[in-house]
Design a protein around this motif. Structure first.
Motif, PDB file in Angstrom:
ATOM      1  N   GLU A   1       0.507  -1.680  -8.018  1.00 47.62           N
ATOM      2  CA  GLU A   1       1.700  -2.454  -7.133  1.00 47.62           C
ATOM      3  C   GLU A   1       2.456  -1.393  -6.386  1.00 47.62           C
ATOM      4  OE1 GLU A   1       3.383  -1.318 -11.109  1.00 47.62           O
ATOM      5  OE2 GLU A   1       1.451  -2.210 -10.503  1.00 47.62           O
ATOM      6  N   SER A   2       2.247  -0.020  -6.602  1.00 52.34           N
ATOM      7  CA  SER A   2       2.692   1.114  -5.771  1.00 52.34           C
ATOM      8  C   SER A   2       1.808   1.537  -4.772  1.00 52.34           C
ATOM      9  CB  SER A   2       3.187   2.159  -6.601  1.00 52.34           C
ATOM     10  OG  SER A   2       4.173   1.758  -7.449  1.00 52.34           O
ATOM     11  N   ARG A   3       0.567   1.202  -4.907  1.00 54.57           N
ATOM     12  CA  ARG A   3      -0.622   1.824  -3.898  1.00 54.57           C
ATOM     13  C   ARG A   3      -0.372   1.076  -2.565  1.00 54.57           C
ATOM     14  NH1 ARG A   3      -6.033   3.161  -7.225  1.00 54.57           N
ATOM     15  NH2 ARG A   3      -4.743   4.290  -8.975  1.00 54.57           N
ATOM     16  N   PRO A   4      -0.712   1.677  -1.397  1.00 49.50           N
ATOM     17  CA  PRO A   4      -0.849   1.090  -0.044  1.00 49.50           C
ATOM     18  C   PRO A   4      -1.979   0.280   0.280  1.00 49.50           C
ATOM     19  CG  PRO A   4      -1.185   3.551   0.148  1.00 49.50           C
ATOM     20  CD  PRO A   4      -0.723   3.032  -1.403  1.00 49.50           C
ATOM     21  N   VAL A   5      -2.316  -0.475  -0.687  1.00 51.82           N
ATOM     22  CA  VAL A   5      -3.757  -1.074  -0.771  1.00 51.82           C
ATOM     23  C   VAL A   5      -3.228  -2.805  -0.551  1.00 51.82           C
ATOM     24  CG1 VAL A   5      -5.784  -1.507  -2.121  1.00 51.82           C
ATOM     25  CG2 VAL A   5      -4.660   0.921  -2.013  1.00 51.82           C
ATOM     26  N   GLY A   6      -4.382  -3.203   0.178  1.00 53.62           N
ATOM     27  CA  GLY A   6      -4.291  -4.798   0.212  1.00 53.62           C
ATOM     28  C   GLY A   6      -5.582  -5.283  -0.071  1.00 53.62           C
ATOM     29  N   VAL A   7      -5.642  -6.485  -0.983  1.00 57.87           N
ATOM     30  CA  VAL A   7      -6.802  -7.186  -1.509  1.00 57.87           C
ATOM     31  C   VAL A   7      -6.969  -8.440  -1.094  1.00 57.87           C
ATOM     32  CG1 VAL A   7      -8.110  -7.182  -3.409  1.00 57.87           C
ATOM     33  CG2 VAL A   7      -6.402  -5.303  -3.564  1.00 57.87           C
ATOM     34  N   VAL A   8      -8.202  -8.723  -0.561  1.00 55.72           N
ATOM     35  CA  VAL A   8      -8.666 -10.067  -0.463  1.00 55.72           C
ATOM     36  C   VAL A   8      -9.638 -10.599  -1.476  1.00 55.72           C
ATOM     37  CG1 VAL A   8      -9.734 -11.697   1.316  1.00 55.72           C
ATOM     38  CG2 VAL A   8      -8.156  -9.935   2.012  1.00 55.72           C
ATOM     39  N   PHE A   9      -9.274 -11.208  -2.552  1.00 53.13           N
ATOM     40  CA  PHE A   9     -10.350 -11.657  -3.610  1.00 53.13           C
ATOM     41  C   PHE A   9     -11.381 -12.649  -3.113  1.00 53.13           C
ATOM     42  CE2 PHE A   9      -6.450  -9.954  -5.530  1.00 53.13           C
ATOM     43  CZ  PHE A   9      -7.069  -9.097  -6.521  1.00 53.13           C
ATOM     44  N   GLN A  10     -12.536 -12.815  -4.072  1.00 58.66           N
ATOM     45  CA  GLN A  10     -13.509 -13.550  -3.634  1.00 58.66           C
ATOM     46  C   GLN A  10     -12.920 -14.961  -3.346  1.00 58.66           C
ATOM     47  OE1 GLN A  10     -17.035 -13.261  -5.937  1.00 58.66           O
ATOM     48  NE2 GLN A  10     -17.674 -15.150  -5.565  1.00 58.66           N
ATOM     49  N   ASP A  11     -11.941 -15.458  -4.326  1.00 60.82           N
ATOM     50  CA  ASP A  11     -11.492 -16.788  -4.472  1.00 60.82           C
ATOM     51  C   ASP A  11     -10.317 -16.899  -3.789  1.00 60.82           C
ATOM     52  OD1 ASP A  11     -14.020 -17.740  -5.716  1.00 60.82           O
ATOM     53  OD2 ASP A  11     -13.009 -17.029  -7.625  1.00 60.82           O
ATOM     54  N   TYR A  12      -9.764 -15.772  -3.092  1.00 58.97           N
ATOM     55  CA  TYR A  12      -8.476 -15.794  -2.516  1.00 58.97           C
ATOM     56  C   TYR A  12      -7.301 -15.838  -3.199  1.00 58.97           C
ATOM     57  CZ  TYR A  12     -12.069 -17.525   0.948  1.00 58.97           C
ATOM     58  OH  TYR A  12     -13.176 -17.754   1.477  1.00 58.97           O
ATOM     59  N   LEU A  13      -7.225 -16.295  -4.375  1.00 58.60           N
ATOM     60  CA  LEU A  13      -6.099 -16.287  -5.324  1.00 58.60           C
ATOM     61  C   LEU A  13      -4.818 -16.635  -4.726  1.00 58.60           C
ATOM     62  CD1 LEU A  13      -7.224 -13.371  -7.573  1.00 58.60           C
ATOM     63  CD2 LEU A  13      -7.594 -16.002  -7.900  1.00 58.60           C
ATOM     64  N   LEU A  14      -4.552 -17.430  -3.723  1.00 62.23           N
ATOM     65  CA  LEU A  14      -3.529 -17.860  -3.093  1.00 62.23           C
ATOM     66  C   LEU A  14      -2.527 -18.640  -4.370  1.00 62.23           C
ATOM     67  CD1 LEU A  14      -4.777 -19.370   0.382  1.00 62.23           C
ATOM     68  CD2 LEU A  14      -3.780 -16.998  -0.035  1.00 62.23           C
ATOM     69  N   PHE A  15      -1.249 -18.375  -3.874  1.00 63.23           N
ATOM     70  CA  PHE A  15      -0.246 -19.048  -4.737  1.00 63.23           C
ATOM     71  C   PHE A  15      -0.209 -20.511  -4.728  1.00 63.23           C
ATOM     72  CE2 PHE A  15       1.648 -14.766  -4.346  1.00 63.23           C
ATOM     73  CZ  PHE A  15       1.262 -14.004  -5.573  1.00 63.23           C
ATOM     74  N   PRO A  16      -0.589 -21.319  -5.343  1.00 66.19           N
ATOM     75  CA  PRO A  16      -0.935 -22.868  -5.069  1.00 66.19           C
ATOM     76  C   PRO A  16       0.601 -23.427  -4.746  1.00 66.19           C
ATOM     77  CG  PRO A  16      -1.078 -22.469  -7.359  1.00 66.19           C
ATOM     78  CD  PRO A  16      -1.001 -21.320  -6.892  1.00 66.19           C
ATOM     79  N   HIS A  17       1.685 -22.935  -5.417  1.00 65.70           N
ATOM     80  CA  HIS A  17       2.731 -23.568  -5.477  1.00 65.70           C
ATOM     81  C   HIS A  17       3.642 -23.100  -4.063  1.00 65.70           C
ATOM     82  CE1 HIS A  17       3.795 -19.720  -7.185  1.00 65.70           C
ATOM     83  NE2 HIS A  17       4.865 -19.936  -6.932  1.00 65.70           N
ATOM     84  N   LEU A  18       3.205 -22.080  -3.144  1.00 62.87           N
ATOM     85  CA  LEU A  18       3.761 -21.714  -2.229  1.00 62.87           C
ATOM     86  C   LEU A  18       3.116 -22.265  -0.801  1.00 62.87           C
ATOM     87  CD1 LEU A  18       4.592 -18.036  -2.982  1.00 62.87           C
ATOM     88  CD2 LEU A  18       5.955 -19.851  -3.240  1.00 62.87           C
ATOM     89  N   THR A  19       3.670 -22.385   0.196  1.00 65.28           N
ATOM     90  CA  THR A  19       3.090 -22.723   1.339  1.00 65.28           C
ATOM     91  C   THR A  19       2.431 -21.500   2.021  1.00 65.28           C
ATOM     92  OG1 THR A  19       4.908 -21.844   2.755  1.00 65.28           O
ATOM     93  CG2 THR A  19       5.099 -24.290   1.974  1.00 65.28           C
ATOM     94  N   ALA A  20       1.666 -21.756   3.203  1.00 62.30           N
ATOM     95  CA  ALA A  20       0.971 -20.508   3.663  1.00 62.30           C
ATOM     96  C   ALA A  20       1.830 -19.510   4.239  1.00 62.30           C
ATOM     97  CB  ALA A  20      -0.057 -21.144   4.990  1.00 62.30           C
ATOM     98  N   LEU A  21       2.928 -19.954   4.731  1.00 59.42           N
ATOM     99  CA  LEU A  21       3.869 -18.888   5.166  1.00 59.42           C
ATOM    100  C   LEU A  21       4.586 -18.388   4.238  1.00 59.42           C
ATOM    101  CD1 LEU A  21       5.771 -18.125   7.810  1.00 59.42           C
ATOM    102  CD2 LEU A  21       7.129 -19.720   6.774  1.00 59.42           C
ATOM    103  N   ASP A  22       4.809 -18.723   3.266  1.00 61.11           N
ATOM    104  CA  ASP A  22       5.373 -18.065   1.878  1.00 61.11           C
ATOM    105  C   ASP A  22       4.500 -17.261   1.086  1.00 61.11           C
ATOM    106  OD1 ASP A  22       8.229 -18.750   2.291  1.00 61.11           O
ATOM    107  OD2 ASP A  22       7.930 -20.619   1.280  1.00 61.11           O
TER     108      ASP A  22
END
Length: 343
Positions: free
Chosen positions: A67-88
């Protein structure tokens, strides 16, 4: 980025060195079980190193928590938070970095606009198409302004038509990314289109690296040869003749000496049902067909015999030759269509 990733897990050992400059996209390629995902998880801090080092922008991150690394990850299944909008979903990263809700949402709106998703800002993941979800996941990763972007099979969940469109969009976004991006994929087309440099991993080790053109031109393992669609053999050159380690000799146009590889595309192979009368072809081998499959708009024949190889021919040619499993054929390749290079 300058890193050597050493991870030991049971009988498996990963030992992969990676270097990349800001703005460079590196693709990790390899068969299943090669260690690609382990390398990606190690870069993200999700799998601890047992040796080696990880330096990014001159800062050592070996023991820095994920959580402290300057790293962004795009996972294979995206793992978007289902209860949040695209904006959030996109605002989540900036919020974790201390931005106010209003500022995080403003930043997220900007990223969605760049991705062409402004109209879907209020939609939750279940209402997004695969391509839209992929772009939201990419926006979420980029919103934290990472110095290292990791993409794990980012197009694998898409159907063929969507994949074509999203691949082009992803290439556009990566071209404008100022830091390092590492892409893990098993798809050679994704790697060739998206990456500046390919790193091929087999059995936990780097077996070949270079630009897509270099890899395609000079494969060094059977896996890489299959990846780029070439017949590949290893032998010893004596002038224009290469005596294979296992099999007959191949005549080439290159004049070399010592250990070499010889490669040629399946399309360079001409098949005959009878030995061609008066043929002057130096590269002529008796083979039998072991399998046939559709390959694009052609038929790819797998052959065994004096020289195991694959050959591409039109559907009409395959029918005229009455090709079937077990059929005896003669395979010819002109020396000018082979390519020999030092091993």
């Amino acid at each position: 980025m300058d890193t050597r990733l050493i991870v030991e897990r049971g009988t498996f050992r990963l030992d992969v060195a990676l270097r990349a400059a800001p703005g460079e996209v590196v693709a990790l390629l390899g068969p299943n079980g090669a260690g690609k995902t382990t390398a990606l998880r190690a870069l993200a801090g999700l799998t601890p190193l047992t040796g080696g080092h990880l330096r990014l922008d001159g800062v050592t991150l070996d023991r820095t928590p994920p959580e402290s690394r300057p790293v962004g990850v795009v996972f294979q299944d995206y793992l978007l938070f289902p209860h949040l909008t695209a904006l959030d979903n996109v605002a989540f990263g900036p919020r974790c970095q201390g931005a106010t809700k209003a500022k995080a949402r403003a930043q997220a709106a900007g990223w969605l606009d760049r991705m062409g998703l402004t109209a879907h800002a209020s939609a939750k993941p279940r209402r997004l198409s695969g391509g839209q979800a992929q772009r939201v996941a990419l926006a979420r990763a980029l919103a934290t302004r990472p110095r290292l972007l990791l993409l794990d099979e980012p197009l694998a969940a898409l159907d063929a038509r969507t994949r074509l469109e999203v691949r082009a969009q992803l290439r556009h976004h990566l071209a404008g990314f100022e830091a390092v991006a590492v892409l893990v994929t098993h798809d050679p087309l994704d790697a060739m289109v998206l990456a500046d440099r390919l790193v091929v991993v087999e059995h936990g080790e780097v077996v070949q690296e270079g630009t897509p053109a270099e890899i395609a031109r000079r494969p060094r393992t059977d896996y890489v040869a299959q990846l780029v669609g070439l017949n590949l053999y290893k032998g010893r050159a004596e002038g224009h003749t290469v005596r294979l380690d296992a099999g007959p000799a191949i005549t080439t146009t290159e004049d070399l000496a010592g250990p070499v590889f010889v490669a040629f595309p399946p399309g360079a192979v001409t098949l005959y049902r009878e030995r061609p009368a008066g043929s002057s072809a130096r590269n002529l081998w008796r083979c039998s067909v072991t399998g046939l499959e559709t390959h694009g708009d052609q038929i790819r024949a797998a052959l065994t015999g004096e020289l195991p190889l694959t050959a591409d021919l039109t559907t009409v040619a395959a029918a005229e030759l009455d090709l079937h499993s077990g059929a005896e054929v003669w395979a010819a390749v002109k020396a000018a269509q082979t390519h020999a290079y030092p091993a």
